[in-house]
Design an enzyme around this catalytic site. Structure first.
Site, PDB file in Angstrom:
ATOM      1  N   ASP A  58       0.735  34.051  71.973  1.00  0.00           N
ATOM      2  CA  ASP A  58      -0.420  33.266  72.451  1.00  0.00           C
ATOM      3  C   ASP A  58       0.064  31.905  72.951  1.00  0.00           C
ATOM      4  O   ASP A  58      -0.435  30.867  72.540  1.00  0.00           O
ATOM      5  CB  ASP A  58      -1.446  33.100  71.332  1.00  0.00           C
ATOM      6  CG  ASP A  58      -2.816  32.666  71.875  1.00  0.00           C
ATOM      7  OD1 ASP A  58      -3.065  32.859  73.086  1.00  0.00           O
ATOM      8  OD2 ASP A  58      -3.620  32.139  71.099  1.00  0.00           O
ATOM      9  N   GLY A  70     -11.512  25.852  65.865  1.00  0.00           N
ATOM     10  CA  GLY A  70     -11.278  26.932  66.805  1.00  0.00           C
ATOM     11  C   GLY A  70     -12.035  28.178  66.415  1.00  0.00           C
ATOM     12  O   GLY A  70     -12.896  28.165  65.523  1.00  0.00           O
ATOM     13  N   GLY A  71     -11.686  29.260  67.086  1.00  0.00           N
ATOM     14  CA  GLY A  71     -12.404  30.504  66.846  1.00  0.00           C
ATOM     15  C   GLY A  71     -12.044  31.148  65.523  1.00  0.00           C
ATOM     16  O   GLY A  71     -12.834  31.925  64.971  1.00  0.00           O
ATOM     17  N   MET A  72     -10.851  30.861  65.006  1.00  0.00           N
ATOM     18  CA  MET A  72     -10.395  31.501  63.777  1.00  0.00           C
ATOM     19  C   MET A  72     -10.297  30.543  62.599  1.00  0.00           C
ATOM     20  O   MET A  72     -10.384  30.963  61.453  1.00  0.00           O
ATOM     21  CB  MET A  72      -9.009  32.133  64.004  1.00  0.00           C
ATOM     22  CG  MET A  72      -9.013  33.246  65.019  1.00  0.00           C
ATOM     23  SD  MET A  72      -9.862  34.711  64.408  1.00  0.00           S
ATOM     24  CE  MET A  72      -9.871  35.717  65.909  1.00  0.00           C
ATOM     25  N   ALA A  73     -10.063  29.252  62.881  1.00  0.00           N
ATOM     26  CA  ALA A  73      -9.794  28.319  61.793  1.00  0.00           C
ATOM     27  C   ALA A  73     -10.194  26.912  62.207  1.00  0.00           C
ATOM     28  O   ALA A  73     -10.446  26.628  63.374  1.00  0.00           O
ATOM     29  CB  ALA A  73      -8.307  28.360  61.418  1.00  0.00           C
ATOM     30  N   THR A  74     -10.246  26.030  61.209  1.00  0.00           N
ATOM     31  CA  THR A  74     -10.512  24.622  61.421  1.00  0.00           C
ATOM     32  C   THR A  74      -9.322  23.829  60.917  1.00  0.00           C
ATOM     33  O   THR A  74      -8.748  24.157  59.875  1.00  0.00           O
ATOM     34  CB  THR A  74     -11.783  24.176  60.675  1.00  0.00           C
ATOM     35  OG1 THR A  74     -12.886  24.949  61.136  1.00  0.00           O
ATOM     36  CG2 THR A  74     -12.070  22.704  60.921  1.00  0.00           C
ATOM     37  N   LYS A  94      -4.892  23.675  57.868  1.00  0.00           N
ATOM     38  CA  LYS A  94      -5.638  24.654  58.663  1.00  0.00           C
ATOM     39  C   LYS A  94      -6.225  25.676  57.705  1.00  0.00           C
ATOM     40  O   LYS A  94      -5.485  26.346  56.965  1.00  0.00           O
ATOM     41  CB  LYS A  94      -4.724  25.333  59.679  1.00  0.00           C
ATOM     42  CG  LYS A  94      -5.405  26.493  60.414  1.00  0.00           C
ATOM     43  CD  LYS A  94      -4.538  27.037  61.530  1.00  0.00           C
ATOM     44  CE  LYS A  94      -4.521  26.088  62.707  1.00  0.00           C
ATOM     45  NZ  LYS A  94      -3.851  26.674  63.885  1.00  0.00           N
TER      46      LYS A  94
END
Length: 662
Positions: A141, A27-31, A47
């Protein structure tokens, strides 16, 4: 040519425990990766934050703090957080691995789901979010990407009503909020689901999650979000300027109750929405129960077979499935009576006769004519009654009859709980368990569903057993470098504390000399272990001064910058002789360190007796008995007239005493 870049983390073991086996999503912040916890032998989700976020102190701190908070949330619909740490400076979380797909994946595949499935998913989503709201947390979110649909007990995820839904990313959502505002202070968010107050004021509370959940319900029912296309800012402001349209305006035939539910959850004014996810959950359950009963009734009625073509009333039975007038109707039907149940019309009847003529039936003919109709009417009414009983019985079974109350199994032992549950026809499962300081190991501390809640008679009870008080063993830290010792303590959930460092001739600088408590002792997680590190060799080597005179030894030690502490001790050695020293020779010490010296004060002194007027021979024997020597002058057989040293004088052993005898 394959240009795919290999993921270097796959195959890596983090903190000596989590072995990464594959990548799930980025994702945009983490994998997110799958990993195997080698200690507990279970699959987990790992994560890890992207390196680009590691320099954002606000993001990292909030991410870590929220992870700890969510880890304390115990709810079957919340993705559990097991552990957190850092790998190469990047914060990571160890979470429950959910076998299944995201709600986004399901909507991509199926576009939309039926109302019963949508409400079943939403009910579990809201249960998870409500647990967070009760703990003072706001998700911020809520969207299909953060909703995981696990495999149903019946197998796969085709039957969404029976699937387990879990909500993820509470902590990450909060961390993004804290670190991703632009220069104007406007909060960044997923604009398709953003609540109006976040756009206008940049604030959010539990009602903001309610709004986002309403948008998710809209998307599940219609296959699309209410506002899409254009710039993100434009989409966000459409939430502020417009009411969310009813789902039935897009998908015809949806019940009005669903339109009302979406409208309640997505009111632009937060004060007009349900106060939190728990309040919305109560409304969803009412709508779901109503729609569930209606759908069961309709489905069952439509399964009643039509009469054969040769029967009189070929259209009567199908009519049962399609018309239940609430009031009014054709003449003769009466209020609340369907058309197929109306009474025979009154008044004159005619029938065809020979020659095409018509005549009125006589009373006798009327009586004979009505008997077959009465019999047909009774048959119809009996069929209707049978269908109604069938529908009522089946509806009762599907809505109430197949359910029972979950038994109370908390505080039972594993064996008793398992036996009790299976005796009542339930499938009993045990999760990974939970540590508890007060509940003995092997005793049930929680159950899902809770005692007294409705559950299918052949359903599943998931029990959580106490693992007893959680204790960890202090690892062996001696001869470990500081960083390694700190890492070992963190892995064992213990707190590292540094004590006063010491010089050591045997242990290199920065290496652990000792720990308190020592290795193999048991502690509670979070307790502190004090570590003593070596400062390396001391700068001054203590010389050997044993056997030297105190004056010489004192001068030598003070010349090296050391402090001398003297302690007198009786000894056969001459007075002033150094008998021992601490520290011993060769030990390294700092400047101004104290060196303790044992100094001989000489042999013990003897008090000379007064021998005046005693026979010389007797006086000589007395002195010899006291370890003194006698020297007789003049007449050995006389009496002692003088002595030297005189009586009462303190002298060392073997001192000579002169006796003048006359």
């Amino acid at each position: 040519m394959d240009t795919t870049v290999a993921d270097t983390l796959i195959g890596t073991t983090i903190d000596g425990r989590y072995r990464i086996t594959g990548r799930v999503a980025r994702g945009g912040m983490a994998t997110v990766y799958t990993a195997v916890d080698d200690r507990l032998e279970r699959t987990v989700a790992l994560k890890i934050i992207h390196p680009s976020q590691a320099t954002n102190v606000h993001f990292v701190d909030r991410f870590t703090d929220e992870a700890k908070t969510i880890a304390r949330l115990t709810h079957p619909n919340v993705v559990a957080v097991y552990d957190q740490g850092r790998h190469q400076g990047l914060p990571y979380l160890i979470m429950e691995y959910v076998q299944g797909r995201t709600l986004r994946d399901l909507l991509t595949q199926r576009r939309r789901v039926n109302p019963v499935e949508a409400l079943a998913i939403l009910e579990q989503m809201l249960a998870a979010i409500a647990a967070a709201h009760r703990a003072g947390l706001v998700h911020r979110d809520v969207k299909p990407e953060n909703v995981l649909v696990a495999e149903a007990p019946s197998g796969g995820i085709a039957n969404l009503v029976d699937s387990v839904v879990k909500v993820a990313d509470f902590g990450l959502a909060r961390a993004v909020e804290a670190s991703s505002s632009d220069d104007s202070g406007q909060l960044m968010a997923t604009v398709a689901y953003v609540a109006p107050e976040l756009v206008t004021d940049g604030r959010s509370d539990a009602r903001s999650d309610v709004y986002s959940a309403g948008i998710v319900l809209f998307e599940m029912l219609t296959g699309r979000v209410p506002y899409d296309g254009g710039e993100p800012v434009e989409i966000a402001w459409r939430h502020v300027d417009n009411d969310v349209p009813p789902p039935s305006s897009i998908v015809k035939g949806l019940p009005k109750a669903l339109d009302d539910l979406v409208a309640r959850a997505t009111r632009r004014d937060p004060g007009a929405r349900p106060t939190d996810a728990g309040a919305l959950l109560a409304e969803v359950q009412v709508v779901r129960d109503d729609l569930g009963a209606a759908n069961v009734e309709t489905a069952l009625l439509r399964q009643v077979p039509a009469r054969p073509p040769a029967a009189d009333a070929t259209t009567i039975v199908p009519a049962i499935t399609s018309t239940f007038p609430q009031s009014g109707g054709p003449a003769g039907a009466g209020p609340n009576r369907p058309g197929w149940a109306r009474l025979p019309e009154q008044g004159p009847r005619t029938y065809g006769g020979g020659g095409g003529g018509q005549r009125r039936r006589g009373a006798q003919d009327d009586d004979h004519a009505h008997h077959p109709n009465d019999r047909r009417r009774l048959i119809i009414l009996a069929a209707v009654a049978l269908v109604v009983l069938l529908v009522a019985g089946t509806t009762y079974y599907l809505t109430l009859g197949r359910y029972t109350n979950a038994p109370q199994l908390v505080n039972s032992t594993q064996q008793i709980a398992e036996q009790e549950g299976r005796t009542r026809g339930f499938e009993v499962r045990f999760d990974a368990g939970r540590y508890d300081e007060s509940v003995p190991k092997g005793v049930v501390i929680s159950q899902d569903p809770p005692a007294g809640k409705k559950v299918a008679k052949d359903g599943t009870l998931t029990l959580t057993l106490s693992l007893g008080p959680e204790r960890v063993t202090v690892p062996d830290l001696v001869n470990q470098e500081k960083a390694a010792a700190k890492g070992l303590l963190e892995q064992n959930h213990l707190v590292y504390k540094e004590g006063t460092a010491q010089y050591s001739d045997d242990v290199a600088e920065g290496v652990v000399i000792s720990s308190d408590p020592k290795a193999d002792e048991s502690l509670k997680p979070g307790e502190t272990v004090t570590v003593v590190l070596s400062k390396g060799e001391a700068p001054i080597s203590v010389p050997n001064v044993v056997g030297q005179n105190i004056n010489d030894a004192r001068g030598q030690l003070q010349g090296l910058g050391l402090q001398v502490v003297e302690q007198l001790k009786e000894s056969d050695q001459p007075a002033g002789t150094i008998l021992g020293q601490t520290p011993k020779a060769g030990v390294g010490v700092e400047k101004d360190a104290e060196i303790k010296l044992e100094v001989s004060q000489g042999p013990p002194l003897i008090s000379v007796p007064d021998l005046s007027n005693q026979p010389c021979q007797q006086a000589q024997q007395t002195l010899q008995g006291m370890n003194l020597r006698a020297k007789i002058q003049f007449n050995p057989n006389g009496l002692v007239r003088q002595q030297s040293p005189g009586g009462g004088t303190q002298v060392p052993a073997q001192t000579e005493v002169t006796l003048n005898c006359l």
